[in-house]
Scaffold this active site. Structure first.
Site, short mmCIF file in Angstrom:
data_model
loop_
_atom_site.label_atom_id
_atom_site.label_comp_id
_atom_site.label_asym_id
_atom_site.label_seq_id
_atom_site.Cartn_x
_atom_site.Cartn_y
_atom_site.Cartn_z
CE LYS A 212 0.08 -6.91 -0.24
NZ LYS A 212 0.06 -5.45 -0.19
CE LYS A 214 2.55 -7.69 3.55
NZ LYS A 214 3.19 -6.48 3.09
CG ASP A 242 4.24 -6.25 -0.08
OD1 ASP A 242 5.44 -5.90 -0.15
OD2 ASP A 242 3.38 -5.61 0.56
CG ASN A 244 6.25 -5.18 3.47
OD1 ASN A 244 5.53 -6.04 3.96
ND2 ASN A 244 5.75 -4.04 3.01
CD GLU A 267 2.24 -4.44 -2.40
OE1 GLU A 267 1.29 -5.00 -3.00
OE2 GLU A 267 2.12 -3.93 -1.27
CG ASN A 296 2.88 -0.43 0.81
OD1 ASN A 296 2.89 -1.53 0.24
ND2 ASN A 296 3.32 -0.27 2.06
CG ASP A 320 -3.46 3.73 3.25
OD1 ASP A 320 -4.52 4.32 3.49
OD2 ASP A 320 -2.97 2.85 3.99
CG HIS A 346 -0.63 0.26 2.17
ND1 HIS A 346 -0.88 1.09 3.26
CD2 HIS A 346 0.16 -0.73 2.63
CE1 HIS A 346 -0.25 0.60 4.32
NE2 HIS A 346 0.39 -0.49 3.98
CG ASN A 348 -1.12 -0.55 7.83
OD1 ASN A 348 -0.91 0.56 7.36
ND2 ASN A 348 -0.15 -1.44 7.92
O1 GKR Z 1 -0.19 -5.84 8.13
O2 GKR Z 1 1.84 -6.22 8.73
C1 GKR Z 1 1.03 -5.85 7.91
C2 GKR Z 1 1.50 -5.40 6.57
O3 GKR Z 1 2.78 -5.87 6.32
C3 GKR Z 1 1.47 -3.92 6.50
O4 GKR Z 1 2.13 -3.37 7.61
C4 GKR Z 1 2.06 -3.41 5.24
O5 GKR Z 1 2.28 -2.04 5.37
O6 GKR Z 1 0.18 -4.40 4.11
C5 GKR Z 1 1.20 -3.53 4.04
C6 GKR Z 1 1.94 -3.62 2.74
O7 GKR Z 1 1.33 -3.86 1.72
O8 GKR Z 1 3.15 -3.38 2.70
MG MG Z 2 3.07 -3.49 0.43
#
Ligand code: GKR
Ligand code: MG
Length: 452
Positions: A212, A214, A242, A244, A267, A296, A320, A346, A348
């Site tokens: 995955k 980010k 993802d 976000n 995602e 999530n 989560d 999910h 952190n």
């Molecule tokens: O670790 O900054 C991070 C992630 O972006 C986390 O805050 C996210 O909530 O991993 C998470 C996600 O899947 O959205």
């Molecule tokens: Mg996510």
């Protein structure tokens, strides 16, 4: 008349706030600080056993946990449901919690989505499992479904930590490590080639077969280039990205239209816009692209879940256990499976206690879960357990030992608590380090963090 059988009684609940080191990981919210914080719950019972739970860090969660002590101490370990019920009855919702959740990834709201009592649930189930002589997963849902739980390789863009003035925020340097992954994870990784290197190092060390990325960091087109490079290098991998919810729906549709066969599912590609909720927008994204969608962000409690399912807005719910509880997360897997939907988890930043807890919840989840998220690979080496569950072949093995199946390393916990106490702040703040990269940077949930 015979007396009702007694299970051990909890004699002491200790809340230990802890911290560990992190890389300059990039996300829509900005840049991770050099440290992350967590809270541990340590329960002792009158049979001499110890139960543990780990949850998100910060003063708010720590204070909530400390306030629960009178409801936990003196209770039998078998009465964990009753204890949780009492906590729910007596808990006052925080005055600042609007109930909006994290649809726009405002990380100052994460502490309201995370429910501190689930660390108590974990520690009590750990004790109860030890008393009964069964692993925690046997106490959840329909019992243990598998012995090994598939995890994914969680790839991040990483910024150059030397851009943050020394003495301000000191990131860990692992350039002298003999472990190639440990060296790489603290270096700058901002191009498709470097993202592929990151995946290669993770495959080599942990055997991940799925990844995955980010997103929400660079322009969407650049991130898709990294995804294409990954697929080229790992043709059999399930790959998702993802951002976000950083992209508008139109952008997300345009970015994804040629990605079938490359991306397995999306995602949170887009979120609330033009007066529509993230759930409505994700439904329209699905109509337009036919991609499966994971979240999530738009389903973080049962009420949001109802609307998500009513709209058929998402196919994969990343449940989560720190949001839903252990029992709740497994209950969710039962629902999803019977509706032909998929369950995942999910994460952190976390220590290895959470990794062990993910192994238990993943072992009990019904159906065919999506590979679970974990940030632990970024923290590996700073473990708080005597024997950290290992990820081998991309899977974490569920310990055979009863309860959570772990034993705390007390000296490491003390060290992590010392680090916590030395920090200038205990709450997550991804803007602080970001402002050294882009002076004056402010969070915008519709703009990737390096696009200003
Ligand atoms: O670790 O900054 C991070 C992630 O972006 C986390 O805050 C996210 O909530 O991993 C998470 C996600 O899947 O959205
Ligand atoms: Mg996510």
């Amino acid at each position: 008349m015979t007396r009702a059988a007694q299970t051990p009684v909890i004699t002491k609940m200790t809340v230990v706030p802890v911290a560990g080191y992190d890389s300059m990981l990039m996300t829509l919210s900005g840049a991770h600080a050099p440290w992350f914080t967590r809270n541990l719950v340590i329960l002792e019972d009158n049979a001499g056993r110890t139960g543990v739970g780990e949850i998100h860090g910060g003063d708010y969660t720590c204070a909530c946990l400390n306030a629960m002590k009178p409801l936990v101490e003196g209770q039998q370990v078998s009465r964990y449901r009753k204890v949780l019920q009492q906590i729910h009855r007596l808990a006052d919702p925080a005055a600042q919690d609007t109930g909006e959740g994290i649809q726009t990834l405002d990380i100052s709201r994460l502490k309201y989505v995370v429910k501190s009592e689930w660390a108590v649930e974990c520690a009590m189930m750990d004790l109860f499992g030890q008393f009964l002589g069964v692993p925690m997963c046997e106490l959840l849902g329909e019992g243990q479904q598998r012995k090994e739980v598939e995890m994914l390789g969680y790839l991040f863009y990483v910024s150059d930590k030397s851009k943050v003035p020394a003495g301000k925020m000191q990131y860990l340097d692992e350039s002298a490590s003999s472990d190639p992954w440990f060296r790489l994870r603290r270096e700058e990784i901002l191009t498709p080639e470097r993202i592929v290197e990151e995946a290669e190092a993770l495959e080599e060390k942990y055997g991940f077969t799925d990844f995955k990325l980010k997103g929400g960091v660079l322009r969407g087109e650049e991130e898709m280039e990294a995804v294409r490079a990954l697929k080229k290098r790992f043709p059999r991998a399930r790959i998702n990205i993802d951002p976000n919810g950083a992209w508008s729906m139109a952008e997300a549709v345009a970015l994804c239209k040629d990605m079938h066969g490359i991306i397995t599912y999306m995602e949170d590609p887009c979120g609330p816009e033009a007066g529509y909720s993230g759930r409505e927008i994700l439904r329209e994204f699905k109509n337009a692209t036919r991609f499966q969608v994971a979240t999530n962000m738009v389903a973080t409690d049962w009420r949001q879940f109802y609307h998500t399912v009513s709209l058929n807005a998402c196919d994969i719910i990343l449940a989560d256990p720190h949001f839903w509880g252990f029992d709740g997360a497994v209950r969710m897997s039962q629902l999803l499976d019977s509706w032909g939907l998929t369950w995942g988890v999910h994460s952190n930043n976390h220590f290895d206690i959470t990794l062990a807890a993910f192994a238990q919840v993943g072992a009990a989840a019904v159906g065919t879960p999506a590979p679970l998220d974990t940030h632990w690979i970024w923290q590996d080496g700073q473990n708080l357990l005597e024997e950290t569950p290992q990820i081998v072949g991309g899977k974490v093995r569920v310990p055979d030992a009863p309860g959570l199946g772990v034993c705390l390393n007390r000296e490491r916990v003390r060290e992590a608590n010392r680090l916590y106490n030395s920090l200038p702040t205990h709450d997550r703040d991804d803007a602080a380090a970001m402002q050294y990269l882009l002076p004056g940077w402010v969070y915008d949930h519709k703009k990737p963090c390096l696009v200003r």
